[in-house]
Write a protein that holds these residues in place. Structure first.
Motif, PDB file in Angstrom:
ATOM      1  N   VAL A 133       0.853  -1.205   0.000  1.00  0.00           N
ATOM      2  CA  VAL A 133       0.000   0.000   0.000  1.00  0.00           C
ATOM      3  C   VAL A 133       0.890   1.256   0.000  1.00  0.00           C
ATOM      4  O   VAL A 133       0.631   2.221  -0.698  1.00  0.00           O
ATOM      5  N   ARG A 134       1.979   1.191   0.787  1.00  0.00           N
ATOM      6  CA  ARG A 134       2.873   2.356   0.860  1.00  0.00           C
ATOM      7  C   ARG A 134       3.560   2.635  -0.488  1.00  0.00           C
ATOM      8  O   ARG A 134       4.043   3.727  -0.723  1.00  0.00           O
ATOM      9  N   GLN A 159      -3.633   2.608  -5.132  1.00  0.00           N
ATOM     10  CA  GLN A 159      -4.357   2.115  -3.939  1.00  0.00           C
ATOM     11  C   GLN A 159      -5.839   1.933  -4.281  1.00  0.00           C
ATOM     12  O   GLN A 159      -6.735   2.307  -3.520  1.00  0.00           O
TER      13      GLN A 159
ATOM     14  N   GLN B  53      -3.045  16.486   1.757  1.00  0.00           N
ATOM     15  CA  GLN B  53      -3.353  15.047   1.748  1.00  0.00           C
ATOM     16  C   GLN B  53      -2.553  14.316   2.827  1.00  0.00           C
ATOM     17  O   GLN B  53      -3.062  13.432   3.512  1.00  0.00           O
ATOM     18  N   GLU B  57      -4.156  12.277   5.921  1.00  0.00           N
ATOM     19  CA  GLU B  57      -3.869  10.862   6.224  1.00  0.00           C
ATOM     20  C   GLU B  57      -3.235  10.706   7.605  1.00  0.00           C
ATOM     21  O   GLU B  57      -3.467   9.712   8.302  1.00  0.00           O
ATOM     22  N   LYS B  60      -6.080  10.837  10.023  1.00  0.00           N
ATOM     23  CA  LYS B  60      -6.860   9.591   9.992  1.00  0.00           C
ATOM     24  C   LYS B  60      -6.103   8.470  10.715  1.00  0.00           C
ATOM     25  O   LYS B  60      -6.680   7.691  11.487  1.00  0.00           O
ATOM     26  N   LEU B  81      -3.531  -0.887   7.587  1.00  0.00           N
ATOM     27  CA  LEU B  81      -3.874  -0.340   6.261  1.00  0.00           C
ATOM     28  C   LEU B  81      -3.782   1.195   6.270  1.00  0.00           C
ATOM     29  O   LEU B  81      -3.201   1.813   5.370  1.00  0.00           O
ATOM     30  N   ARG B  82      -4.324   1.790   7.325  1.00  0.00           N
ATOM     31  CA  ARG B  82      -4.298   3.251   7.474  1.00  0.00           C
ATOM     32  C   ARG B  82      -2.859   3.754   7.495  1.00  0.00           C
ATOM     33  O   ARG B  82      -2.494   4.744   6.867  1.00  0.00           O
ATOM     34  N   PHE B  83      -2.050   3.023   8.274  1.00  0.00           N
ATOM     35  CA  PHE B  83      -0.646   3.394   8.412  1.00  0.00           C
ATOM     36  C   PHE B  83       0.078   3.327   7.057  1.00  0.00           C
ATOM     37  O   PHE B  83       0.898   4.181   6.727  1.00  0.00           O
ATOM     38  N   GLU B  84      -0.274   2.294   6.291  1.00  0.00           N
ATOM     39  CA  GLU B  84       0.346   2.127   4.966  1.00  0.00           C
ATOM     40  C   GLU B  84       0.006   3.306   4.048  1.00  0.00           C
ATOM     41  O   GLU B  84       0.862   3.813   3.332  1.00  0.00           O
ATOM     42  N   VAL B  85      -1.253   3.712   4.080  1.00  0.00           N
ATOM     43  CA  VAL B  85      -1.683   4.839   3.237  1.00  0.00           C
ATOM     44  C   VAL B  85      -0.942   6.104   3.684  1.00  0.00           C
ATOM     45  O   VAL B  85      -0.451   6.889   2.857  1.00  0.00           O
ATOM     46  N   TRP B  87       1.922   6.259   5.146  1.00  0.00           N
ATOM     47  CA  TRP B  87       3.307   6.118   4.678  1.00  0.00           C
ATOM     48  C   TRP B  87       3.422   6.575   3.207  1.00  0.00           C
ATOM     49  O   TRP B  87       4.333   7.308   2.834  1.00  0.00           O
ATOM     50  N   SER B  88       2.490   6.114   2.399  1.00  0.00           N
ATOM     51  CA  SER B  88       2.549   6.468   0.964  1.00  0.00           C
ATOM     52  C   SER B  88       2.459   7.987   0.778  1.00  0.00           C
ATOM     53  O   SER B  88       3.106   8.546  -0.100  1.00  0.00           O
ATOM     54  N   ARG B  89       1.673   8.665   1.639  1.00  0.00           N
ATOM     55  CA  ARG B  89       1.532  10.118   1.493  1.00  0.00           C
ATOM     56  C   ARG B  89       2.831  10.828   1.888  1.00  0.00           C
ATOM     57  O   ARG B  89       3.189  11.841   1.301  1.00  0.00           O
ATOM     58  N   LEU B  92       5.086  10.449  -1.008  1.00  0.00           N
ATOM     59  CA  LEU B  92       4.661  11.330  -2.105  1.00  0.00           C
ATOM     60  C   LEU B  92       5.037  12.776  -1.840  1.00  0.00           C
ATOM     61  O   LEU B  92       5.421  13.512  -2.745  1.00  0.00           O
ATOM     62  N   GLN B  95       8.671  13.074  -2.497  1.00  0.00           N
ATOM     63  CA  GLN B  95       8.860  12.985  -3.950  1.00  0.00           C
ATOM     64  C   GLN B  95       8.431  14.300  -4.619  1.00  0.00           C
ATOM     65  O   GLN B  95       9.087  14.783  -5.539  1.00  0.00           O
ATOM     66  N   ASP B 122       6.689   2.108  12.279  1.00  0.00           N
ATOM     67  CA  ASP B 122       6.716   0.969  11.355  1.00  0.00           C
ATOM     68  C   ASP B 122       7.412  -0.240  11.990  1.00  0.00           C
ATOM     69  O   ASP B 122       7.035  -1.388  11.755  1.00  0.00           O
TER      70      ASP B 122
END
Lengths: 167, 459
Positions: A133-134, A159, B53, B57, B60, B81-85, B87-89, B92, B95, B122
């Motif tokens: 997901v990350r 996602q 964003q 996140e 949340k 799952l929340r933590f993963e999202v 992390w992705s933010r 990003l 980046q 993590d």
């Protein structure tokens, strides 16, 4: 047309039978649902909502797309299921548009006409590895970089969590 | 006149061209500035969106973490799952800053803390009871510690982009304003040039108008002078001619032969003088520019017949044969009065310069090119070739003794030539000394009546 629908239904039934009879089915019981697809049944026309796990999606014959993206470095090999094929494989009528929603509630509509002009892949693997997901996984809609499709970058929703067929 | 009009057209064309170039320059400048502006804006626009964003996140995830620790209403799987999202933010966001290549003080300060907290959580979060361990509690504390920083980051990202956009917008606006100012200066210059040009044109038109008025006034003055001269000269001459005629005819009793001869001389000289005066007045009035010609349609043969009948008595006096040969008759549209005046002049010359017993022939014929020719041929004294070139000059008189003994001021052919040209006709003379002269009046096909003209062309 009826034959085509019957074949699709049969293929879906066979796929489910294969999944249930294979070790993946064990994983399925414990696996989290990663994608919910809703639409009309190709056979009966009734409204269906189908939950899919990663094992189920990877059980379909995969398609491969090599491309670059503005969020990643270098060319990447994405593996997944073509969008239009996915609807056929799970026995849903091919829609005109698909409303896609991500885990963070981001939503976008993908017109099915794009699939006639280029490859639109529901990718589950990137360079041979499943996506976390990350890392924009587990599912990411991918368009080729030079597809020439308008707003392709906006439609490359990561996602991905659900798809609703719009007819 | 034409040159001035062309020069004016060139000037106007030049102004329109310059104006079009200016407009194109303004339009293209605005277009390119706008494009550059939009292009510059594009990447940095993402930063506030990514920051908001990320903050969303984070909140949340924090909420899920709180509920998980409090009452378990959030499952461990959902928390992961929340933590993963989340992390992705974070990825990003990092980046995003690299992509737009923008330095941001807050991000530079927040980034290490944020990644440390992220990695700390993590490392423990996979254990469902992580929040009960010292490491877990530390990680949770670090996680909640970045709340203010993320809030500041969002605000700063918005401010940063706003300032960047303002700077870009200001630069773009400066370019547009500079271009517009340049164009405005040029337009003012053009307007000034046009104003000066218009003033010059107006002055020229005024001068032209004044000159025309002056010419008209001068013409009117001449006409008045001509009219009074005509009256002043003709009145005493008529008295001289009239009274000498009475004396010649001895109305009031017989006169001595010598007196009769003097009366004859007075009469002849008076008549001659009247002829000269008439011709002078005619040529003066004919030279008026733009004198109106009264056009009518008539048949050439009919007009010629009238002329011949008019001249028959005079030719008979000299025992000359006068004949009319119509080979091709056509209707024409021109001044009949002028046409006949020319023919009579030619005939009177023929009568004058043809010795007794000679012959005069008027021929009407058409040439192959459609030109109609009236020729007056006589068997008179003719003219030498060197005289022919001067025959149309006013006051030209042949040196031939026969001519010098005859009356006339030498204006007839000059008047006829002028009248013929005014009507679009041609007048030429051919002559052989001792054998006669032929005067040819050419009527071009354009003067032939329209209906007939068309028929001729079709034929």
């Amino acid at each position: 047309m009826k034959i085509q629908i019957a074949l699709r239904t049969l293929l879906f039934a066979l796929t489910l039978a294969f999944i249930s009879g294979s070790p993946v089915s064990v994983a399925h019981a414990a696996e989290r649902v990663i994608l919910t697809v809703s639409g009309e049944s190709a056979g009966t026309g009734e409204a269906l909502s189908i939950d899919l796990t990663l094992s189920e999606i990877t059980a379909f014959e995969p398609d491969v797309l090599r491309t670059t993206t503005i969020w990643t470095d270098g060319e990447i090999e994405f593996k997944g299921v073509r969008l239009e094929k996915l609807f056929a494989l799970i026995g849903l009528k091919t829609p005109a548009r698909v409303r896609c929603k991500a885990l963070n509630e981001y939503a976008i509509e993908v017109p099915m006409s794009d699939t006639e002009r280029t490859t639109v892949l529901v990718a589950f693997a990137q360079d041979g590895a499943f996506m976390r997901v990350r890392d924009k996984g587990p599912l990411w809609i991918i368009y080729p970089r030079e597809s020439g499709i308008r707003d392709a970058a906006d439609k490359m929703i990561w996602q991905l969590r659900s798809m609703k067929a719009l007819y | 006149m034409h040159e001035r009009r062309y020069a004016d057209l060139w000037r106007r064309g030049g102004i329109v061209l310059v104006a079009a170039i200016l407009l194109a320059a303004v339009a293209s400048t605005i277009y390119f500035v706008n494009r550059r502006y939009e292009h510059s804006l594009h990447p940095s626009q993402e930063i506030p969106w990514l920051a908001s964003q990320l903050e969303s996140e984070y909140l949340k995830t924090s909420e899920a973490l709180r509920l998980y620790m409090l009452n378990g209403s959030v499952t461990h799987s959902d928390l992961l799952l929340r933590f993963e999202v989340y992390w992705s933010r974070v990825e990003l966001m990092d980046q995003g800053f690299r992509f737009v290549d923008v330095e941001n003080e807050i991000w530079k300060r927040v980034r290490p803390t944020l990644f440390r907290a992220l990695k700390g959580l993590d490392s423990v979060i996979s254990d469902p009871r992580f929040h009960e361990t010292p490491e877990g509690r530390m990680a949770i504390q670090d996680h909640f510690g970045v709340s203010d920083d993320l809030d500041m980051l969002t605000q700063d990202a918005i401010r940063m982009v706003w300032m960047r956009n303002s700077e870009l917008g200001r630069r773009a606006m400066n370019t547009v304003v500079a271009t517009l100012a340049g164009c405005l200066v040029l337009l003012i210059f053009l307007a000034g040039a046009m104003y000066i040009m218009a003033r010059k044109q107006k002055a020229l038109a005024l001068a032209e108008h004044e000159a025309k008025e002056q010419a008209l006034a001068s013409n009117r003055e001449r006409e008045r002078f001509m009219a009074s001269m005509s009256h002043e000269l003709r009145t005493p001459l008529n008295a001289i001619i009239g009274f000498s005629e009475i004396m010649r005819s001895q109305t009031f009793g017989p006169m001595d032969r010598k007196y009769r001869e003097y009366a004859d001389d007075i009469h002849v000289s008076g008549a001659h003088l009247l002829g000269l005066v008439n011709q002078l007045l005619d040529i003066s009035s004919e030279s008026d520019e733009g004198k109106r010609i009264i056009v009518s349609e008539f048949r050439i043969a009919d007009a010629l017949r009238d002329c011949v009948s008019m001249m028959t008595p005079l030719s008979a006096e000299k025992n000359l044969s006068l004949s009319l040969d119509i080979r091709k008759d056509l209707p024409v549209e021109t001044s009949q009065q002028k046409f006949q005046q020319i023919v009579i002049n030619l005939l009177s010359n023929a009568v004058k310069f043809t010795p007794d017993g000679g012959a005069i022939k008027v021929v009407l014929d058409a040439m192959t090119d459609g030109t109609t020719v009236v020729s007056v041929q006589d068997s008179g004294i003719g003219m030498a070739e060197d005289e022919l070139s001067s025959v149309f000059n006013p006051f030209f008189r042949s040196t031939d003794p026969y001519v010098t003994s005859s009356e006339g001021a030498g204006l007839g052919l000059a008047i006829s030539k002028q009248a013929a040209e005014q009507m679009g006709m041609g007048l030429d003379i051919e002559s052989v000394p001792g054998r006669g002269t032929t005067a040819m009046l050419s009527i071009p096909v354009e003067l032939v009546s329209p209906g007939r003209n068309q028929q001729l062309l079709l034929a």
